[in-house]
Design an enzyme around this catalytic site. Structure first.
Site, short mmCIF file in Angstrom:
data_model
loop_
_atom_site.label_atom_id
_atom_site.label_comp_id
_atom_site.label_asym_id
_atom_site.label_seq_id
_atom_site.Cartn_x
_atom_site.Cartn_y
_atom_site.Cartn_z
N SER A 177 0.86 -1.19 0.00
CA SER A 177 0.00 0.00 0.00
C SER A 177 0.89 1.23 0.00
O SER A 177 2.08 1.15 0.35
CB SER A 177 -0.84 -0.01 1.28
N TYR A 201 -3.16 -0.57 10.19
CA TYR A 201 -2.98 -0.84 8.75
C TYR A 201 -1.59 -0.42 8.29
O TYR A 201 -0.91 -1.16 7.58
CB TYR A 201 -4.06 -0.06 7.99
P1 NAP Z 1 -11.85 -5.39 -0.36
O1 NAP Z 1 -12.62 -4.83 -1.50
O2 NAP Z 1 -12.30 -5.12 1.02
O3 NAP Z 1 -11.68 -7.00 -0.53
C1 NAP Z 1 -11.00 -7.74 0.46
C2 NAP Z 1 -11.07 -9.24 0.15
O4 NAP Z 1 -10.35 -9.95 1.16
C3 NAP Z 1 -12.48 -9.82 0.13
O5 NAP Z 1 -12.56 -10.84 -0.84
C4 NAP Z 1 -12.62 -10.43 1.53
O6 NAP Z 1 -13.62 -11.44 1.51
C5 NAP Z 1 -11.19 -10.96 1.74
N1 NAP Z 1 -10.77 -11.13 3.13
C6 NAP Z 1 -10.72 -10.20 4.12
N2 NAP Z 1 -10.26 -10.74 5.26
C7 NAP Z 1 -9.98 -12.05 4.99
C8 NAP Z 1 -9.49 -13.14 5.75
N3 NAP Z 1 -9.17 -13.01 7.05
N4 NAP Z 1 -9.33 -14.34 5.15
C9 NAP Z 1 -9.64 -14.50 3.84
N5 NAP Z 1 -10.12 -13.51 3.06
C10 NAP Z 1 -10.29 -12.30 3.64
O7 NAP Z 1 -10.36 -4.88 -0.44
P2 NAP Z 1 -9.54 -4.30 -1.70
O8 NAP Z 1 -9.70 -2.85 -1.71
O9 NAP Z 1 -9.82 -5.12 -2.91
O10 NAP Z 1 -8.09 -4.60 -1.16
C11 NAP Z 1 -7.39 -5.80 -1.43
C12 NAP Z 1 -5.99 -5.66 -0.87
O11 NAP Z 1 -5.38 -4.50 -1.44
C13 NAP Z 1 -5.93 -5.46 0.64
O12 NAP Z 1 -4.80 -6.09 1.17
C14 NAP Z 1 -5.81 -3.95 0.77
O13 NAP Z 1 -5.23 -3.56 1.97
C15 NAP Z 1 -4.94 -3.64 -0.41
N6 NAP Z 1 -4.99 -2.25 -0.88
C16 NAP Z 1 -6.16 -1.67 -1.24
C17 NAP Z 1 -6.14 -0.36 -1.74
C18 NAP Z 1 -7.39 0.37 -2.18
O14 NAP Z 1 -7.28 1.60 -2.39
N7 NAP Z 1 -8.53 -0.27 -2.32
C19 NAP Z 1 -4.94 0.30 -1.86
C20 NAP Z 1 -3.76 -0.33 -1.46
C21 NAP Z 1 -3.80 -1.62 -0.99
P3 NAP Z 1 -14.36 -11.90 2.88
O15 NAP Z 1 -14.84 -10.66 3.58
O16 NAP Z 1 -15.47 -12.81 2.41
O17 NAP Z 1 -13.35 -12.66 3.68
C1 GCO Z 2 -7.08 4.82 3.78
C2 GCO Z 2 -7.19 3.91 2.58
C3 GCO Z 2 -5.84 3.33 2.22
C4 GCO Z 2 -5.93 2.66 0.88
C5 GCO Z 2 -4.64 2.16 0.33
C6 GCO Z 2 -3.69 3.25 -0.04
O1 GCO Z 2 -7.98 4.83 4.61
O2 GCO Z 2 -6.11 5.60 3.81
O3 GCO Z 2 -8.14 2.92 2.75
O4 GCO Z 2 -5.39 2.51 3.21
O5 GCO Z 2 -6.84 1.61 0.92
O6 GCO Z 2 -4.04 1.17 1.12
O7 GCO Z 2 -2.66 2.71 -0.80
#
Ligand code: NAP
Ligand code: GCO
Length: 259
Positions: free
Chosen positions: A145, A158
Site C-alpha cells: 500500500s 494498517y
Molecule cells: P476489499 O474490496 O475489502 O476485498 C477484500 C477481500 O479480502 C475480500 O474478498 C474479503 O472477503 C477478503 N478477506 C478479508 N479478510 C480475509 C481473511 N481473514 N481471510 C480471507 N479472506 C479475507 O479490499 P480491496 O480494496 O480489494 O483490497 C485488497 C488488498 O489491497 C488489501 O490487502 C488492501 O489492503 C490492499 N490495498 C487496497 C487499496 C485500495 O485503495 N482499495 C490500496 C492499497 C492496498 P471476505 O470478507 O469474504 O473474507
Molecule cells: C485509507 C485507505 C488506504 C488505501 C490504500 C492506499 O484509509 O487511507 O483505505 O489505506 O486503501 O491502502 O494505498
C-alpha cells in the site's frame, strides 16, 4: 520467442479474490492463461464470486478459508495441490482496514489488522513455499500500500501491517532468491473498491483530497493493477526480487501543489 508475460498452465492462488483488487488480479491471470484459485471467509462472497468468474468465462475454484487460520490454510494448500497441482503464483491480497483514531483504537483492533494484513501473508507464504521449492520456481506477490511508505491519521494498525509486509517481501526475496523464487510487492495507490467506498461517499472531503494529491487527478481503478500484477507473476520479472511496484498515479512522487 515465447511470450514472457504468459502464465499458461500456472496455478495461481489469490487470497481474498472474491471481489475488489483480488478479483481483478485473478481475472488478469486467467486471461494470461493461469488456473485460478481464490479464498475468502464469507460463503455469500464466495458464491457471488463463483458466479462472477463463471460470467467472465473463468473456471475458478473458490475456498472458504480465513487466512489467519494456520490449519485451514495448510488444508487449503494441500487441497489445491491435489486438485490442480502445487501453487506456482501466490498473491497475498486478503486484507482489512480499520479507520479509528489511535487513542480510540483498542489493542484488539490493532492486532486484528496486523493478523490479517501481515501475519497471514507469512502463514500462506510458508504453506506454499515447500511446493515452490520442489518445483524449482515460484512467485509471491504481496499487496502492499502507499501506507507501506507513509502514514496518516486513524490507520495505525494498517500502516504498521503494510510497512511490515514490505519488509516481509524483502525477507522472502532474500531467503529464497537462490531457489528461483521471486517475492515482490504491488503497492496500489487509492483504488476505487468496497474497501475505500466510505472515503468516496458524497460529501467526504477525502475524495477531493485524493484527486488533488494524485498527479493523475483521479482514483485508481482495479484495471490499473492488472498489467503490473501480470508482470510480477510472469517470467518477464524473473530478475526482479524484493521490490515494491507502486501503482499510484504518481502520488508518492508528488510534493503537492502550492495554492
Ligand atoms: P476489499 O474490496 O475489502 O476485498 C477484500 C477481500 O479480502 C475480500 O474478498 C474479503 O472477503 C477478503 N478477506 C478479508 N479478510 C480475509 C481473511 N481473514 N481471510 C480471507 N479472506 C479475507 O479490499 P480491496 O480494496 O480489494 O483490497 C485488497 C488488498 O489491497 C488489501 O490487502 C488492501 O489492503 C490492499 N490495498 C487496497 C487499496 C485500495 O485503495 N482499495 C490500496 C492499497 C492496498 P471476505 O470478507 O469474504 O473474507
Ligand atoms: C485509507 C485507505 C488506504 C488505501 C490504500 C492506499 O484509509 O487511507 O483505505 O489505506 O486503501 O491502502 O494505498
Amino acid at each position: 520467442m515465447t511470450n514472457p508475460f504468459s502464465l499458461e498452465g500456472k496455478v495461481a492462488l489469490v487470497t481474498g479474490g472474491a471481489y475488489g483488487i483480488g478479483y481483478a488480479i485473478a481475472k488478469a491471470y486467467a486471461q494470461a492463461g493461469a488456473k485460478i484459485v481464490f479464498n475468502c471467509r464469507s460463503p455469500k462472497h464466495r458464491d457471488q464470486a463463483l458466479a462472477d468468474y463463471q460470467r467472465d468465462g473463468i473456471a475458478a475454484k473458490g475456498y472458504l478459508c480465513d487466512v489467519t487460520d494456520e490449519a485451514a490454510v495448510t488444508q487449503m494448500v494441500a487441497d489445491i495441490a491435489a486438485d490442480l497441482g502445487p501453487v506456482d503464483i501466490l498473491v497475498n491480497n486478503a486484507g482489512i482496514i480499520k479507520r479509528i483514531p489511535m487513542l480510540d483504537m483498542t489493542a484488539a483492533d490493532f492486532r486484528q489488522v496486523v493478523d490479517i494484513d501481515l501475519n497471514a501473508a507469512f502463514i500462506v507464504s510458508r504453506a506454499v513455499l515447500p511446493g515452490m521449492l520442489k518445483k524449482g520456481h515460484g512467485k509471491i506477490i504481496n499487496i502492499c500500500s502507499m501506507l507501506s511508505e507513509v502514514g496518516r491519521e486513524t490507520v495505525a494498525g494498517y500502516t504498521a501491517a503494510k510497512g511490515g509486509l514490505k519488509m516481509l517481501t524483502k525477507n522472502i526475496a532474500s531467503e529464497f532468491g537462490a531457489q528461483n523464487i521471486q517475492c515482490n510487492g504491488l503497492g496500489p495507490g487509492y483504488i476505487a473498491t468496497p474497501q475505500t467506498a466510505p472515503l468516496r461517499e458524497p460529501g467526504n472531503p477525502f475524495d477531493a483530497f485524493i484527486k488533488v494529491r494524485t498527479p493523475a487527478g483521479r482514483w485508481g481503478t482495479v484495471e490499473d493493477l492488472m498489467g503490473p500484477a501480470v508482470f510480477l507473476a510472469s517470467d518477464a520479472s524473473n530478475f526482479v526480487n524484493g521490490q515494491i511496484l507502486y501503482v499510484d498515479g504518481g502520488i508518492l512522487a508528488y510534493l503537492g501543489r502550492q495554492d
